[in-house]
Write an enzyme that holds these catalytic residues in place. Structure first.
Site, PDB file in Angstrom:
ATOM      1  N   ALA A  73       0.870  -1.185   0.000  1.00  0.00           N
ATOM      2  CA  ALA A  73       0.000   0.000   0.000  1.00  0.00           C
ATOM      3  C   ALA A  73       0.899   1.225   0.000  1.00  0.00           C
ATOM      4  O   ALA A  73       2.062   1.153   0.430  1.00  0.00           O
ATOM      5  CB  ALA A  73      -0.872  -0.011   1.245  1.00  0.00           C
ATOM      6  N   GLU A 126       4.283  -5.254   7.384  1.00  0.00           N
ATOM      7  CA  GLU A 126       3.485  -4.197   8.024  1.00  0.00           C
ATOM      8  C   GLU A 126       3.858  -3.939   9.477  1.00  0.00           C
ATOM      9  O   GLU A 126       3.778  -2.804   9.942  1.00  0.00           O
ATOM     10  CB  GLU A 126       1.980  -4.531   7.928  1.00  0.00           C
ATOM     11  N   GLY A 134       0.615  -4.984   0.749  1.00  0.00           N
ATOM     12  CA  GLY A 134      -0.542  -4.987  -0.151  1.00  0.00           C
ATOM     13  C   GLY A 134      -0.252  -5.621  -1.501  1.00  0.00           C
ATOM     14  O   GLY A 134      -1.169  -6.095  -2.173  1.00  0.00           O
ATOM     15  N   GLU A 178      -0.771  -9.161  -0.976  1.00  0.00           N
ATOM     16  CA  GLU A 178      -2.219  -9.355  -0.811  1.00  0.00           C
ATOM     17  C   GLU A 178      -2.935  -9.322  -2.165  1.00  0.00           C
ATOM     18  O   GLU A 178      -3.892 -10.057  -2.396  1.00  0.00           O
ATOM     19  CB  GLU A 178      -2.769  -8.283   0.137  1.00  0.00           C
TER      20      GLU A 178
HETATM   21  N1  CO8 Z   1       4.578   3.156  -0.574  1.00  0.00           N
HETATM   22  C1  CO8 Z   1       4.968   4.326  -1.086  1.00  0.00           C
HETATM   23  N2  CO8 Z   1       6.135   4.484  -1.734  1.00  0.00           N
HETATM   24  C2  CO8 Z   1       6.931   3.415  -1.863  1.00  0.00           C
HETATM   25  C3  CO8 Z   1       6.586   2.157  -1.331  1.00  0.00           C
HETATM   26  C4  CO8 Z   1       5.343   2.058  -0.660  1.00  0.00           C
HETATM   27  N3  CO8 Z   1       4.910   0.883  -0.170  1.00  0.00           N
HETATM   28  N4  CO8 Z   1       7.583   1.290  -1.595  1.00  0.00           N
HETATM   29  C5  CO8 Z   1       8.514   1.977  -2.266  1.00  0.00           C
HETATM   30  N5  CO8 Z   1       8.124   3.254  -2.432  1.00  0.00           N
HETATM   31  C6  CO8 Z   1       8.853   4.331  -3.102  1.00  0.00           C
HETATM   32  C7  CO8 Z   1      10.011   4.863  -2.277  1.00  0.00           C
HETATM   33  O1  CO8 Z   1       9.558   5.770  -1.308  1.00  0.00           O
HETATM   34  C8  CO8 Z   1      10.860   5.482  -3.344  1.00  0.00           C
HETATM   35  O2  CO8 Z   1      10.259   6.707  -3.721  1.00  0.00           O
HETATM   36  P1  CO8 Z   1      11.117   8.072  -3.791  1.00  0.00           P
HETATM   37  O3  CO8 Z   1      12.124   7.816  -4.881  1.00  0.00           O
HETATM   38  O4  CO8 Z   1      10.100   9.090  -4.145  1.00  0.00           O
HETATM   39  O5  CO8 Z   1      11.764   8.239  -2.462  1.00  0.00           O
HETATM   40  C9  CO8 Z   1      10.689   4.525  -4.520  1.00  0.00           C
HETATM   41  O6  CO8 Z   1       9.478   3.839  -4.291  1.00  0.00           O
HETATM   42  C10 CO8 Z   1      11.807   3.521  -4.636  1.00  0.00           C
HETATM   43  O7  CO8 Z   1      11.884   2.808  -3.415  1.00  0.00           O
HETATM   44  P2  CO8 Z   1      13.235   2.632  -2.569  1.00  0.00           P
HETATM   45  O8  CO8 Z   1      14.155   3.780  -2.833  1.00  0.00           O
HETATM   46  O9  CO8 Z   1      12.867   2.372  -1.164  1.00  0.00           O
HETATM   47  O10 CO8 Z   1      13.844   1.325  -3.256  1.00  0.00           O
HETATM   48  P3  CO8 Z   1      14.857   0.283  -2.584  1.00  0.00           P
HETATM   49  O11 CO8 Z   1      15.361  -0.570  -3.693  1.00  0.00           O
HETATM   50  O12 CO8 Z   1      15.855   0.970  -1.745  1.00  0.00           O
HETATM   51  O13 CO8 Z   1      13.948  -0.626  -1.603  1.00  0.00           O
HETATM   52  C11 CO8 Z   1      11.997  -1.866  -0.982  1.00  0.00           C
HETATM   53  C12 CO8 Z   1      12.938  -1.439  -2.131  1.00  0.00           C
HETATM   54  C13 CO8 Z   1      12.755  -2.815  -0.054  1.00  0.00           C
HETATM   55  C14 CO8 Z   1      10.825  -2.594  -1.613  1.00  0.00           C
HETATM   56  C15 CO8 Z   1      11.537  -0.606  -0.202  1.00  0.00           C
HETATM   57  O14 CO8 Z   1      11.047   0.345  -1.126  1.00  0.00           O
HETATM   58  C16 CO8 Z   1      10.448  -0.870   0.812  1.00  0.00           C
HETATM   59  O15 CO8 Z   1      10.737  -1.400   1.877  1.00  0.00           O
HETATM   60  N6  CO8 Z   1       9.189  -0.475   0.508  1.00  0.00           N
HETATM   61  C17 CO8 Z   1       8.103  -0.577   1.434  1.00  0.00           C
HETATM   62  C18 CO8 Z   1       7.663  -2.017   1.595  1.00  0.00           C
HETATM   63  C19 CO8 Z   1       6.541  -2.083   2.619  1.00  0.00           C
HETATM   64  O16 CO8 Z   1       6.741  -1.824   3.795  1.00  0.00           O
HETATM   65  N7  CO8 Z   1       5.343  -2.476   2.144  1.00  0.00           N
HETATM   66  C20 CO8 Z   1       4.202  -2.607   2.993  1.00  0.00           C
HETATM   67  C21 CO8 Z   1       3.431  -1.333   3.003  1.00  0.00           C
HETATM   68  S1  CO8 Z   1       2.108  -1.377   4.145  1.00  0.00           S
HETATM   69  C22 CO8 Z   1       0.914  -2.263   3.376  1.00  0.00           C
HETATM   70  O17 CO8 Z   1       1.064  -2.708   2.257  1.00  0.00           O
HETATM   71  C23 CO8 Z   1      -0.322  -2.456   4.170  1.00  0.00           C
HETATM   72  C24 CO8 Z   1      -1.502  -2.920   3.313  1.00  0.00           C
HETATM   73  C25 CO8 Z   1      -2.806  -2.669   4.014  1.00  0.00           C
HETATM   74  C26 CO8 Z   1      -3.165  -1.219   4.055  1.00  0.00           C
HETATM   75  C27 CO8 Z   1      -4.479  -0.933   4.690  1.00  0.00           C
HETATM   76  C28 CO8 Z   1      -4.891   0.529   4.477  1.00  0.00           C
HETATM   77  C29 CO8 Z   1      -5.644   1.148   5.570  1.00  0.00           C
END
Ligand code: CO8
Length: 258
Positions: A66, A135, A112, A115
């Site tokens: 998400a 999460e 997500g 999911e």
């Molecule tokens: N949301 C928003 N932006 C994201 C996300 C995300 N989940 N993942 C990556 N991005 C963005 C980064 O912020 C970055 O953007 P910017 O260049 O503008 O800073 C760009 O994508 C590239 O990402 P990274 O620089 O972080 O790339 P890396 O290669 O260093 O890392 C990873 C890759 C390991 C995948 C890392 O991006 C990461 O850990 N992402 C988040 C993963 C995560 O925690 N996902 C779970 C999110 S919570 C969720 O899904 C809950 C679902 C239920 C929601 C219910 C709603 C109420």
């Protein structure tokens, strides 16, 4: 007017739904979720399309979860809970469209994103794919029905381990856990998926649709109820021109013409 963040491409019997925010690793914001819903409504009424592939743009991520930046702006518990329920309902709509759905995962499928893959019938992944539910590292839990769908796919014990450790798992580990249908070499993912689709598309279209419906129904009801529906639907299919053609083709030692 705003730019679309997803693409639905229909090519004969096959459709491809691509999440197209590669710069944000295809993170699911409200707009993406709404667009997925719109595509599902369109597909629900499209009896020409038999198979849907769900994929993410770029090479790095299927979907990295998400949209954390958007979630940070939620003001109240109700807003977060309403969005969770809204998106979970849309994933259930996707789960129940009549087409056979395949998540084609080439990179990160986290939170997500996992999911979303779980709402598809099959998950096919390249060896470079990474899976996980991180999460709890954000102080949250999965909110798009991941607690329920993952447990039904790989079991309760593994699901609690996956959620509570927030580990990222390789495609091989995810395959061994029972999450994936297949793992392929990275460069062969699309070809391998197409090959499976070709096999599916050779078969009787109504039978495909009904098979999915009966399996899905049975997985959410008792064995007895599932078997009852199976017998009913078997009987109904028996009278269709497709079944007559399939049976005749076997006897006449030729390929069926569905
Ligand atoms: N949301 C928003 N932006 C994201 C996300 C995300 N989940 N993942 C990556 N991005 C963005 C980064 O912020 C970055 O953007 P910017 O260049 O503008 O800073 C760009 O994508 C590239 O990402 P990274 O620089 O972080 O790339 P890396 O290669 O260093 O890392 C990873 C890759 C390991 C995948 C890392 O991006 C990461 O850990 N992402 C988040 C993963 C995560 O925690 N996902 C779970 C999110 S919570 C969720 O899904 C809950 C679902 C239920 C929601 C219910 C709603 C109420």
């Amino acid at each position: 007017m705003y730019d679309k963040l997803t693409e639905l491409e229909i090519n004969g019997k096959k459709a491809t739904l691509k999440i197209n925010r590669p710069n944000q690793l295809n993170a699911l914001n409200k707009q993406v979720i709404k667009e997925i819903f719109d595509h599902c409504l369109l597909l629900k009424d499209n009896s020409d399309v038999k198979v849907l592939v769900v994929c993410g743009a770029g090479d790095k991520a299927f979907v990295a979860g998400a949209d954390i930046k958007e979630m940070q702006d939620f003001k109240t518990a109700k807003e977060a809970s309403d969005f969770s329920q809204y998106a979970a309902n849309i994933f259930t709509t996707l789960e129940n469209i009549p087409q056979i759905t395949i998540a084609q995962v080439q990179g990160f499928a986290l939170g997500g994103g996992l999911e979303l893959a779980l709402a598809c019938d099959l998950i096919i992944a390249s060896e470079k794919a990474r899976f996980g539910l991180p999460e709890v590292t954000l102080g949250l839990i999965p909110g798009f029905s991941g607690t329920q769908r993952l447990a039904r796919r790989i079991g309760v014990a593994k699901t609690i381990e996956w959620i509570s450790t927030a580990n990222k798992y390789s495609a091989q580990e995810a395959f061994q856990a029972g999450l994936l249908n297949h793992v392929t070499k990275h460069e062969e993912l699309v070809f391998f998926t197409s090959d499976i689709i070709d096999k599916i598309l050779k078969n009787a279209p109504t039978a495909l649709k009904i098979a999915k419906k009966v399996v899905k129904f049975g997985s959410a009801s008792s064995f007895k109820e599932g078997c009852l529906l199976e017998s009913e639907e078997f009987g109904l299919l028996f009278n269709t021109p497709e079944a007559k053609e399939g049976l005749a083709a076997f006897i006449e030692k030729r390929a069926p013409n569905f």
